[in-house]
Structures are given as structure tokens and as C-alpha cells.
Design a protein around this motif. Sequence first.
Motif, mmCIF file in Angstrom:
data_model
loop_
_atom_site.group_PDB
_atom_site.id
_atom_site.type_symbol
_atom_site.label_atom_id
_atom_site.label_comp_id
_atom_site.label_asym_id
_atom_site.label_seq_id
_atom_site.Cartn_x
_atom_site.Cartn_y
_atom_site.Cartn_z
ATOM 1 N N VAL A 211 -28.521 -60.121 -98.165
ATOM 2 C CA VAL A 211 -27.798 -60.406 -99.401
ATOM 3 C C VAL A 211 -26.708 -61.422 -99.074
ATOM 4 C CG1 VAL A 211 -26.493 -59.423 -101.329
ATOM 5 C CG2 VAL A 211 -28.177 -58.019 -100.130
ATOM 6 N N MET A 212 -26.525 -62.416 -99.956
ATOM 7 C CA MET A 212 -25.469 -63.393 -99.687
ATOM 8 C C MET A 212 -24.813 -63.826 -100.987
ATOM 9 S SD MET A 212 -27.665 -66.762 -98.622
ATOM 10 C CE MET A 212 -28.734 -67.606 -99.793
ATOM 11 N N GLY A 213 -23.550 -64.233 -100.846
ATOM 12 C CA GLY A 213 -22.816 -64.703 -102.005
ATOM 13 C C GLY A 213 -21.465 -64.033 -102.120
ATOM 14 N N ASN A 214 -20.653 -64.567 -103.000
ATOM 15 C CA ASN A 214 -19.339 -63.996 -103.270
ATOM 16 C C ASN A 214 -19.303 -63.473 -104.708
ATOM 17 O OD1 ASN A 214 -18.497 -64.684 -100.646
ATOM 18 N ND2 ASN A 214 -17.960 -66.741 -101.295
ATOM 19 N N ASP A 215 -18.978 -64.341 -105.667
ATOM 20 C CA ASP A 215 -18.990 -63.907 -107.063
ATOM 21 C C ASP A 215 -20.416 -63.758 -107.581
ATOM 22 O OD1 ASP A 215 -16.201 -63.949 -107.116
ATOM 23 O OD2 ASP A 215 -16.177 -66.091 -107.566
ATOM 24 N N ARG A 216 -21.293 -64.681 -107.206
ATOM 25 C CA ARG A 216 -22.700 -64.602 -107.575
ATOM 26 C C ARG A 216 -23.504 -64.204 -106.338
ATOM 27 N NH1 ARG A 216 -24.655 -69.773 -110.812
ATOM 28 N NH2 ARG A 216 -26.458 -68.375 -111.024
ATOM 29 N N VAL A 217 -24.322 -63.185 -106.471
ATOM 30 C CA VAL A 217 -25.026 -62.623 -105.319
ATOM 31 C C VAL A 217 -26.514 -62.954 -105.373
ATOM 32 C CG1 VAL A 217 -25.644 -60.476 -104.145
ATOM 33 C CG2 VAL A 217 -23.353 -60.752 -105.101
ATOM 34 N N THR A 218 -27.047 -63.377 -104.226
ATOM 35 C CA THR A 218 -28.471 -63.656 -104.094
ATOM 36 C C THR A 218 -29.085 -62.673 -103.109
ATOM 37 O OG1 THR A 218 -28.175 -66.027 -104.522
ATOM 38 C CG2 THR A 218 -30.194 -65.369 -103.380
ATOM 39 N N VAL A 219 -30.202 -62.081 -103.498
ATOM 40 C CA VAL A 219 -30.923 -61.162 -102.612
ATOM 41 C C VAL A 219 -32.129 -61.899 -102.035
ATOM 42 C CG1 VAL A 219 -32.167 -58.973 -102.427
ATOM 43 C CG2 VAL A 219 -30.207 -59.169 -103.962
ATOM 44 N N LEU A 220 -32.255 -61.881 -100.731
ATOM 45 C CA LEU A 220 -33.366 -62.556 -100.058
ATOM 46 C C LEU A 220 -34.602 -61.648 -100.033
ATOM 47 C CD1 LEU A 220 -31.382 -64.121 -97.081
ATOM 48 C CD2 LEU A 220 -31.960 -65.160 -99.274
ATOM 49 N N PRO A 221 -35.785 -62.214 -99.836
ATOM 50 C CA PRO A 221 -37.005 -61.401 -99.794
ATOM 51 C C PRO A 221 -36.925 -60.351 -98.682
ATOM 52 C CG PRO A 221 -37.552 -63.724 -100.004
ATOM 53 C CD PRO A 221 -36.077 -63.661 -99.734
ATOM 54 N N PRO A 222 -37.428 -59.138 -98.939
ATOM 55 C CA PRO A 222 -37.377 -58.075 -97.916
ATOM 56 C C PRO A 222 -38.199 -58.433 -96.692
ATOM 57 C CG PRO A 222 -38.747 -57.409 -99.770
ATOM 58 C CD PRO A 222 -38.084 -58.681 -100.179
ATOM 59 N N TRP A 223 -37.704 -58.018 -95.544
ATOM 60 C CA TRP A 223 -38.317 -58.295 -94.243
ATOM 61 C C TRP A 223 -38.659 -56.962 -93.613
ATOM 62 C CZ3 TRP A 223 -39.467 -63.163 -93.867
ATOM 63 C CH2 TRP A 223 -39.774 -63.765 -92.632
ATOM 64 N N GLU A 224 -39.714 -56.920 -92.804
ATOM 65 C CA GLU A 224 -40.127 -55.638 -92.222
ATOM 66 C C GLU A 224 -40.283 -55.722 -90.718
ATOM 67 O OE1 GLU A 224 -43.310 -51.994 -92.967
ATOM 68 O OE2 GLU A 224 -43.558 -53.892 -94.050
ATOM 69 N N PHE A 225 -39.846 -54.659 -90.057
ATOM 70 C CA PHE A 225 -40.038 -54.484 -88.618
ATOM 71 C C PHE A 225 -41.252 -53.575 -88.451
ATOM 72 C CE2 PHE A 225 -39.368 -51.680 -84.927
ATOM 73 C CZ PHE A 225 -39.257 -52.615 -83.920
ATOM 74 N N ALA A 226 -42.289 -54.063 -87.764
ATOM 75 C CA ALA A 226 -43.532 -53.295 -87.678
ATOM 76 C C ALA A 226 -44.066 -53.250 -86.256
ATOM 77 C CB ALA A 226 -44.582 -53.910 -88.614
ATOM 78 N N MET A 227 -44.871 -52.227 -85.990
ATOM 79 C CA MET A 227 -45.522 -52.048 -84.699
ATOM 80 C C MET A 227 -47.029 -52.227 -84.907
ATOM 81 S SD MET A 227 -45.508 -48.683 -82.216
ATOM 82 C CE MET A 227 -43.725 -48.624 -82.151
ATOM 83 N N THR A 228 -47.607 -53.312 -84.389
ATOM 84 C CA THR A 228 -49.026 -53.599 -84.622
ATOM 85 C C THR A 228 -49.941 -52.986 -83.573
ATOM 86 O OG1 THR A 228 -48.893 -55.695 -83.396
ATOM 87 C CG2 THR A 228 -48.434 -55.769 -85.767
ATOM 88 N N LYS A 229 -49.357 -52.511 -82.482
ATOM 89 C CA LYS A 229 -50.130 -51.819 -81.453
ATOM 90 C C LYS A 229 -49.605 -50.401 -81.319
ATOM 91 C CE LYS A 229 -50.932 -56.061 -78.767
ATOM 92 N NZ LYS A 229 -50.720 -56.732 -77.459
#
Length: 292
Positions: A211-229
Amino acid sequence: MAKRTRTKKLRVILLADEKLLPEGDLADFSEKQRELRKTEFDVRDAIEALGHDVYSIGVSDDLSTIRGAIDAHKPHIAFNLVEEFGGISHFDQHIVSYLELRKQSYTGCNPRGLTFARDKAVTKMILAYHGYKVPEFATFAKNRALKRPAALEFPLFVKSLTEEGSAGISGASIVNDDDKLRERIEFIHRTTKSTALAEQYIEGREIYVGVMGNDRVTVLPPWEFAMTKGNGGPLIASDRAKWDPAYQRQHGLKTGPAKLTKKLKDHLADLSKETYRLLGLSGYARLDYRVT
């Protein structure tokens, strides 16, 4: 033909921990050392690529280093990557406070946000006060009687109350009885020199929302930590998972865009905005979720 707008050239001081100062070539470091320094080098290179002047300043235990850099370079902005002062991690908030006292524009979160980042219990208390359901938890200070509250049921996840970067976190952080709880709390006290936090362990996906911003806030796309093995073990962003490239390859640990339903994505965005505002944050922050 549209006329291109020329970006104003800025003077930027990049404040970083002295031992991680981006000097020389990142390729000259070992793989594990590169992992620790990648952010500092990436930020320096990105600022230069945008055509701005950047001055890398190593910060250790003397505020005069920052004062001197401000006086010498008259920066338009300080890009703050400092994570400790005098070897004490929770002093990072005071670096930002000093920049505010100097009326120096800076990147990143305000001192309040860094204080909350170093006290995971206070954050949960504030959210619980506003009606949000948070994991049951308790804190255990050093040299105090260790008694688990009756409402705190196993399994529990034990970590440092104040340290970040997954310090002291491993598979053994999940405990299922009082003996293991005591053992892990004592481990946190001994290795991180900090109060221990034991909270309800939530099995699920590990999702990060910027999330970034001061008076106006922008939410960035969600990111995931995953285990593929996966080997059937719990998904934990442990110390080795974050900082050991060989361990990451062995277990197929990756981060990337989270594949979520639109409903869940919208819910996380709304929740992130509300949390950001309730905590009085500014600049930018990352919120971590366990999604069942």
C-alpha cells in the motif's frame, strides 16, 4: 506531435546500513551476500537510470553522517533504506524522526509505522479495538514467569515481537505443547535478545499486499510466497527461506502475483486500505496475510 515532458533532475541521498552500502559491483559478492544487498543496489541503479543524481550514504551509529549529507548535497529527497542504528533494529524509527526534524523529504513509512512494525502486539490490539478478528496471542518478556493464558490454544507460532526479516523463525517456530512453547520462547530470548510473541498458528497461503500514498492511497496487486517443491511441511517464510538461495532452490520457494478470485482480491484491497488508515501510516507499507 505531442511534446515530451522532461522530468526534473533530482538530488537524492540513499541512506543505507553501512555494511550494506551499494558500492562497487554486486556481482563481486557471494550469492548469499548478493541476496542481502540486492535491494540497495537495485534502488541505486534505478534512481541513476531515471537520470537523477544519487549519493549513497552509509549509516552506522552517528547522526552527523546524515546531517553532513543533507548539508553537503541539499537533497530534494532522502531514499531511506536504514534498518538499524548502532546495531539496534528498533532504532530505525528514530532515523525517520530525525529526517522529519530536519524537514527533509523522505521515502517510506512515517515513524509511527516503523514503531508498529517493531511491535506486532500493538498492531493487533489496535485492529482488535476496531472490531477486526486477529489471531489470539500473548507476549513473553525475558526474566518473567512463563505462563500460557488459557485462551491461547495450540498450535502456536512463536517469533520475536520486535525483530523483522524472519529473524529466529524456522520450522521449530510452530509448537504443539507447553514444553516446546517454553523451549522456543527461551530460544527467541537468547538469539534475538527480544520479547517473544506466541500467536495462533494459521494454516494457509502467505499473501503480501503493498500500500502506498499519503492522502490518496493506492493498493498494489497481491503477491504470494509459495513452495513449489512441497514436502508436506508447513509454509513458513523462515530465515532460510528469505535469505538462503540454496535453500530456496531446494524447496522451490518463489514469490509472484497471487492468483485470487476477484472477490477475495477486492476484500484484501479494502482491508489493506482500512488497516493503513487505522494505523495512521504514510509513504508505503507492506501488509502480510495468512489466507485460509
